[in-house]
Design an enzyme around this catalytic site. Sequence first.
Site, PDB file in Angstrom:
ATOM      1  N   GLU A  42      33.886  65.800  66.897  1.00  0.00           N
ATOM      2  CA  GLU A  42      32.890  66.811  66.506  1.00  0.00           C
ATOM      3  C   GLU A  42      33.239  68.180  67.083  1.00  0.00           C
ATOM      4  O   GLU A  42      32.377  68.896  67.609  1.00  0.00           O
ATOM      5  CB  GLU A  42      31.488  66.368  66.947  1.00  0.00           C
ATOM      6  N   GLU A  44      29.604  58.251  61.623  1.00  0.00           N
ATOM      7  CA  GLU A  44      28.440  57.987  62.478  1.00  0.00           C
ATOM      8  C   GLU A  44      27.195  57.995  61.609  1.00  0.00           C
ATOM      9  O   GLU A  44      26.595  59.046  61.374  1.00  0.00           O
ATOM     10  CB  GLU A  44      28.306  59.025  63.595  1.00  0.00           C
TER      11      GLU A  44
END
Length: 632
Positions: free
Chosen positions: A196, A276
């Site tokens: 991320e 995710e």
Amino acid sequence: MGLGATSSPSHRAGAARPRAWHPSPPGSGPPGAAASARSFQIDFERDCFRKDGAPFRYVSGSVHYARVPRPAWRDRLLRLYMAGLNAVQVYVPWNYHEPQPGVYEFTGDRDVEAFLDLAAELGLLVILRPGPYICAEWEMGGLPAWLLWKADIILRSSDPAYLAAVDAWLHVLLPKIKPRLYQHGGNIISVQVENEYGSYYACDLSYLQHLLGTFRALLGPEVLLFTTDGAQMEELRCGTLQGLYATIDFGPDSNVTEAFGAQRHIEPRGPLVNSEYYTGWLDYWGGPHASTSATLVAQGLTSMLQLGANVNMYMFHGGTNFAYWSGADFKDQYKPVTTSYDYDAPLSEAGDPTEKLFAIRTVISKVLSLTGGGAYADLLDVLDVLSPSGPIQSQFPLIFEAVKQAHGFMLYRTQLPRDILTPATLSAPPRSVCDRGYVMLQKVRYQGTLERDGQTELRVKGKAGDTLDVLLENMGRISFGANFSDFKGLLGNLSLDSRPLSKWLIYPLAIDAAIQQGWPHAALPKSSCRGRAGPAFYTGTFETPDIAWDTFVKFPGWSKGQLWINGFNLGRYWPHQGPQQTLFVPGSILHVGCPNNITVLELEGAPPNPFLLFLDQPLFNRTLSHSPLDKE
């Protein structure tokens, strides 16, 4: 039919859970296994992954070995496997393994290689996320605190001091990973670079380029490397890099089409991937416990799988932030994360299956072939084992007592006397079916049930000579009341459109004797069509590695039948009828440190992907007025 089981931990004194019932799932082999023709690649023309050249997609779940005590690793991974997932996603926290500069710990709970090899043994592929930064609500996102000894260091950037530390770490970690890559005979199908990064202020693409070079140098040119970012264009702009396949993450409250549209902006072709998919959320000290409904999670998963997407559920099992390992967020203020990382995940912090797990399993079963094993056989295929002396011939049905059968089951067999092209009525005289009869035609067509004080007619059709079988179950003789002469079996003849049937073959079934002598585990029953309704045997094993305590077994989705463990007849189950939902399993009948054999005789029809659930307490008081949980 494959069988699986899960168990919930005990919360009362003097009780502990047995291991999950698992049918020895096929492993993908230890590291270094034959690697010929093994490949895991992206097919940009067909927008999918290819595993060994064949189209492939994964449904994965996150389990963090650092949040689970090593003795429980197998238990948690087995539950993931039995839920139908084919991969596990794993973070590697740098600070967990290098507590001091140049001091490395890879033993005990920190033995990441053992965790990866265990996943391989259980038949699970691995999506590895080695960082160096992982977030994960872990202390400093996995970066070692000793990096801050250099006060002016710029983390997650091209700062030479930071890069030197990262390179030193990766030169220790990645050589442990390389032999376990799928291309080399292992089970790691892809490796994430950073994590991320688009959410980090630095937006230093030179840093990502440096990491890409290091990963390629240490892992080789064939491994699939990827990034993960939120489904926002700004995040994807700073978090992605040519040469790293861009994936996204989002939860069940997001618009699936819009989210994957953001991925398509960066990766116009290739597989859709949500790295995710949030099954829940973390908790902060002083805040409410996060909760996400099972229905919402299942709906989002359904939508993604219908698009052909690959999905990793974050988390599948959260676990615990032991010691000092819980991290913190800063969202306008400092927000420390709780010790529990339960995450409202499908498996609770203690490893309990939740309603969410069953909802997810149902969704997956409609898309992927659920994991299974064990053995399955129609009762009609094993009459030679269950009735070794063969059938008794009689013009008309004989009762149990006439053939000296005290308990259990007898099979009555005859043939249709004529063609029945339009349905005819198969009927029994009132109170002549004692106590339940399961009717099959031509061994493959389960017709339904005839009952004492219940249904006494069925509609059937077939051809002359077709085999008609009726399995009669003794449900127990009257023990109080006016009539103690409670005979069992077919007390009267069956008729087709009022014409009595004749020329019966009657099989007294010695099921308990066969099971006590080791059948079907010593000699597996003949395989038959999977998932068909009607009487059938299902077998499997589970282990109790420590102490065998008392437990209770539940039957999610099963209909009615009989259960044996290690040859001990635990009795009848009938969850649909209720109120009893579980059977008591005395710890004294269980084996420690070696497989326990389970045999189930399901009379009406098992669920599509059968498994049993071991609990630490019984469930009662659920009758024909079903609650939503009866859909488990």
